[in-house]
Design a protein around this motif. Structure first.
Motif, PDB file in Angstrom:
ATOM      1  N   SER A  17       0.839  -1.202   0.000  1.00 48.69           N
ATOM      2  CA  SER A  17       0.000   0.000   0.000  1.00 48.69           C
ATOM      3  C   SER A  17       0.869   1.245   0.000  1.00 48.69           C
ATOM      4  O   SER A  17       1.864   1.328   0.727  1.00 48.69           O
ATOM      5  CB  SER A  17      -0.904   0.036   1.242  1.00 48.69           C
ATOM      6  N   HIS A  18       0.466   2.220  -0.831  1.00 50.96           N
ATOM      7  CA  HIS A  18       1.156   3.504  -0.815  1.00 50.96           C
ATOM      8  C   HIS A  18       0.836   4.249   0.476  1.00 50.96           C
ATOM      9  O   HIS A  18       1.670   4.936   1.052  1.00 50.96           O
ATOM     10  CB  HIS A  18       0.730   4.331  -2.038  1.00 50.96           C
ATOM     11  N   ILE A  19      -0.409   4.105   0.931  1.00 52.43           N
ATOM     12  CA  ILE A  19      -0.850   4.747   2.165  1.00 52.43           C
ATOM     13  C   ILE A  19      -1.474   3.688   3.069  1.00 52.43           C
ATOM     14  O   ILE A  19      -2.349   2.944   2.654  1.00 52.43           O
ATOM     15  CB  ILE A  19      -1.890   5.850   1.886  1.00 52.43           C
ATOM     16  N   GLU A  20      -0.992   3.608   4.301  1.00 59.03           N
ATOM     17  CA  GLU A  20      -1.634   2.772   5.321  1.00 59.03           C
ATOM     18  C   GLU A  20      -1.536   3.519   6.637  1.00 59.03           C
ATOM     19  O   GLU A  20      -0.505   3.477   7.321  1.00 59.03           O
ATOM     20  CB  GLU A  20      -0.978   1.396   5.428  1.00 59.03           C
ATOM     21  N   LEU A  21      -2.592   4.270   6.949  1.00 59.99           N
ATOM     22  CA  LEU A  21      -2.558   5.120   8.131  1.00 59.99           C
ATOM     23  C   LEU A  21      -2.513   4.279   9.405  1.00 59.99           C
ATOM     24  O   LEU A  21      -3.095   3.211   9.486  1.00 59.99           O
ATOM     25  CB  LEU A  21      -3.779   6.037   8.151  1.00 59.99           C
ATOM     26  N   GLY A  22      -1.799   4.797  10.405  1.00 59.32           N
ATOM     27  CA  GLY A  22      -1.631   4.087  11.667  1.00 59.32           C
ATOM     28  C   GLY A  22      -0.214   4.289  12.172  1.00 59.32           C
ATOM     29  O   GLY A  22       0.716   4.394  11.373  1.00 59.32           O
ATOM     30  N   LEU A  23      -0.048   4.337  13.492  1.00 65.66           N
ATOM     31  CA  LEU A  23       1.255   4.692  14.053  1.00 65.66           C
ATOM     32  C   LEU A  23       1.994   3.526  14.701  1.00 65.66           C
ATOM     33  O   LEU A  23       3.166   3.668  15.048  1.00 65.66           O
ATOM     34  CB  LEU A  23       1.071   5.811  15.096  1.00 65.66           C
ATOM     35  N   ASP A  24       1.369   2.381  14.874  1.00 69.17           N
ATOM     36  CA  ASP A  24       1.982   1.297  15.643  1.00 69.17           C
ATOM     37  C   ASP A  24       3.301   0.833  15.032  1.00 69.17           C
ATOM     38  O   ASP A  24       4.320   0.709  15.720  1.00 69.17           O
ATOM     39  CB  ASP A  24       1.024   0.113  15.764  1.00 69.17           C
ATOM     40  N   ARG A  25       3.289   0.563  13.731  1.00 66.58           N
ATOM     41  CA  ARG A  25       4.490   0.016  13.078  1.00 66.58           C
ATOM     42  C   ARG A  25       5.633   1.035  13.064  1.00 66.58           C
ATOM     43  O   ARG A  25       6.767   0.738  13.449  1.00 66.58           O
ATOM     44  CB  ARG A  25       4.155  -0.428  11.656  1.00 66.58           C
ATOM     45  N   VAL A  26       5.313   2.247  12.631  1.00 66.02           N
ATOM     46  CA  VAL A  26       6.364   3.259  12.508  1.00 66.02           C
ATOM     47  C   VAL A  26       6.900   3.657  13.886  1.00 66.02           C
ATOM     48  O   VAL A  26       8.104   3.907  14.065  1.00 66.02           O
ATOM     49  CB  VAL A  26       5.843   4.475  11.705  1.00 66.02           C
ATOM     50  N   LYS A  27       6.023   3.659  14.874  1.00 67.93           N
ATOM     51  CA  LYS A  27       6.462   4.009  16.232  1.00 67.93           C
ATOM     52  C   LYS A  27       7.356   2.922  16.815  1.00 67.93           C
ATOM     53  O   LYS A  27       8.338   3.217  17.520  1.00 67.93           O
ATOM     54  CB  LYS A  27       5.241   4.227  17.123  1.00 67.93           C
ATOM     55  N   ALA A  28       7.048   1.671  16.510  1.00 65.95           N
ATOM     56  CA  ALA A  28       7.877   0.562  17.007  1.00 65.95           C
ATOM     57  C   ALA A  28       9.303   0.670  16.473  1.00 65.95           C
ATOM     58  O   ALA A  28      10.279   0.461  17.217  1.00 65.95           O
ATOM     59  CB  ALA A  28       7.256  -0.769  16.602  1.00 65.95           C
ATOM     60  N   VAL A  29       9.435   0.992  15.199  1.00 67.50           N
ATOM     61  CA  VAL A  29      10.784   1.134  14.615  1.00 67.50           C
ATOM     62  C   VAL A  29      11.481   2.358  15.209  1.00 67.50           C
ATOM     63  O   VAL A  29      12.670   2.314  15.538  1.00 67.50           O
ATOM     64  CB  VAL A  29      10.707   1.245  13.078  1.00 67.50           C
ATOM     65  N   ALA A  30      10.744   3.460  15.365  1.00 70.78           N
ATOM     66  CA  ALA A  30      11.334   4.679  15.923  1.00 70.78           C
ATOM     67  C   ALA A  30      11.846   4.441  17.343  1.00 70.78           C
ATOM     68  O   ALA A  30      12.917   4.939  17.720  1.00 70.78           O
ATOM     69  CB  ALA A  30      10.308   5.802  15.909  1.00 70.78           C
ATOM     70  N   GLU A  31      11.112   3.670  18.121  1.00 69.90           N
ATOM     71  CA  GLU A  31      11.559   3.354  19.488  1.00 69.90           C
ATOM     72  C   GLU A  31      12.849   2.544  19.470  1.00 69.90           C
ATOM     73  O   GLU A  31      13.775   2.802  20.250  1.00 69.90           O
ATOM     74  CB  GLU A  31      10.454   2.594  20.235  1.00 69.90           C
ATOM     75  N   LYS A  32      12.916   1.562  18.574  1.00 69.66           N
ATOM     76  CA  LYS A  32      14.126   0.733  18.483  1.00 69.66           C
ATOM     77  C   LYS A  32      15.347   1.574  18.139  1.00 69.66           C
ATOM     78  O   LYS A  32      16.460   1.302  18.608  1.00 69.66           O
ATOM     79  CB  LYS A  32      13.932  -0.351  17.415  1.00 69.66           C
ATOM     80  N   LEU A  33      15.142   2.617  17.310  1.00 70.91           N
ATOM     81  CA  LEU A  33      16.265   3.423  16.821  1.00 70.91           C
ATOM     82  C   LEU A  33      16.421   4.746  17.576  1.00 70.91           C
ATOM     83  O   LEU A  33      17.222   5.593  17.172  1.00 70.91           O
ATOM     84  CB  LEU A  33      16.083   3.699  15.330  1.00 70.91           C
ATOM     85  N   ASP A  34      15.662   4.911  18.664  1.00 70.11           N
ATOM     86  CA  ASP A  34      15.727   6.131  19.481  1.00 70.11           C
ATOM     87  C   ASP A  34      15.468   7.386  18.640  1.00 70.11           C
ATOM     88  O   ASP A  34      16.239   8.348  18.665  1.00 70.11           O
ATOM     89  CB  ASP A  34      17.098   6.230  20.171  1.00 70.11           C
TER      90      ASP A  34
END
Length: 406
Positions: A17-34
């Motif tokens: 998908s070009h667009i898939e709204l939602g923050l869970d996935r992107v936030k999980a990666v951001a947390e891992k990478l500080d």
């Protein structure tokens, strides 16, 4: 080792998908990478129109005070690197490739869309550079946009109108609730006008909210007449929203400082003049509110007695209907195609515009063909406005850049 173009192709292929709204996935990666917190104050800008202009003005205001900024915007017009400016400069392909490699390694098996992946890469790069302020533009909506994983100390909602309704809702109240998702408790909020302030009022109980319409009441020394030389290029609410946001951080400006800062704002594809004889302007107006705003821009040029429009639009029913508002101001329509799932051929576009007939419209298979046709025979009193989807305007910007160099 991948080049930037190879990275972008790879990232685009990762998610169906070009667009898939939602923050869970992107936030999980951001947390891992500080990547969830920056050391500098963050100002987040959402809205249907005016986001890029408001951020550009704010960036110029900060620079006028000798303050640096990291600025993330989207989409880009010509080059991907446009999406991030650190201290008013784009970063190299090599910097982006390094950031993409870090995100690829850090995300593991978490699926990310193109926008999520590239946004995390931008945050990775912002954390590598020390800037006084971080300015973030929401990509789509607000509440569930990847940019919104970052908490801000001030938010700006520039305008609320119809666009991306399949994701944001079909009435202004629903759209407002999505955009108001960028607001954080007990932080100042700048509304692009009083209508925006009213629409977001259910979400500002703990916030001080200021409307750009009322800037002279909030900052008594602000001169509305000082804006006049800039109104052909910049909407007054973009100027005022940026000044009000800066005011939340105790930054005040003399009239001379404001004039210098406003003069330094340069945004490609936003009422950008690209040719002189005949006069040609380009604008990425592609939704109802932006199309209506074009009328005011046309009226800024009384020396132009007739206008020719070069237009390419996506399948957006309300935007297509809004083109009828422009009809009384346009002598001739030159229609060009758009591509992708929501694209329209020039012939399809003509069919959807009831005011277009054989006398007042022509269809072309490319922007270049339409431009060449228009500029080959028009007198100086006729102006050309090229507008519509980002890709259509990008193609025209690129064409005129090459023409100027040539």
């Amino acid at each position: 080792m991948r080049q930037l173009s190879q990275w972008l192709e790879h990232i685009e292929s990762l998610h169906p998908s070009h667009i898939e709204l939602g923050l869970d996935r992107v936030k999980a990666v951001a947390e891992k990478l500080d990547l969830l917190q920056f050391s500098s104050p963050v100002i987040t800008v959402a809205g249907t129109n005016g986001k890029g202009s408001t951020i550009a003005v704010l960036e110029a205001l900060l620079a006028e005070k000798g303050l640096s900024s990291a600025v993330y915007t989207s989409p880009h017009l010509l080059r991907f690197n446009e999406r991030l400016r650190i201290k008013q400069s784009e970063l190299s392909d090599e910097c982006w490739c390094e950031a993409f490699a870090a995100i690829e390694k850090g995300k593991g098996d978490i699926g990310l869309t193109y926008f999520e992946f590239t946004t995390l890469a931008a945050f990775y790069l912002i954390k590598q550079h020390s800037c006084d302020y971080v300015l973030l533009e929401i990509g789509l909506g607000g509440r569930l946009d990847a940019v919104n994983i970052i908490d801000n100390q001030c938010s700006i909602i520039t305008s609320i109108h119809y666009d991306h309704e399949d994701w944001l809702g079909h009435d202004l109240e629903s759209i407002a609730s999505e955009k108001a998702g960028v607001i954080r408790a007990n932080t100042p909020v700048i509304a692009g006008d009083n209508q925006v302030k009213q629409l977001i009022s259910p979400y500002t109980d703990t916030n001080s909210c200021y409307a750009a319409d009322n800037i002279d009441e909030i900052i008594p020394d602000y001169s509305l007449t000082m804006e006049l030389p800039f109104l052909g290029k910049l909407h007054p609410n973009s100027l005022r929203s940026a000044v009000l946001a800066a005011d939340q951080f105790n930054l005040s400006f003399s009239e001379e400082e404001l004039k210098r800062a406003f003069s330094n704002v340069d945004i490609k594809g936003r009422w950008q003049k690209v040719y002189d004889s005949p006069s040609v302007w380009l604008d990425v107006a592609h939704n109802p509110q932006a199309i209506e705003n074009l009328i005011g821009k046309l009226s800024q040029h009384p020396e132009i007695t007739e206008w020719v429009a070069i237009c390419g639009m996506l399948k957006d029913k309300k935007a297509l209907l809004a083109l009828s508002v422009l009809q009384p101001h346009i002598k001739q329509w030159l229609l060009v195609p758009t591509t992708g799932p929501r694209g329209l051929s020039s012939a399809e576009l003509k069919q959807k515009l009831p005011f277009c007939d054989e006398q007042n419209s022509q269809i072309f298979n490319s922007e270049k063909a339409a431009i060449d046709n228009a500029i080959s025979h028009l007198p100086k009193n006729v102006g050309i406005i090229g507008f519509g989807s980002f890709l259509v305007v990008a193609n025209m910007v690129e064409y005129f850049q090459q023409k100027t160099v040539g």
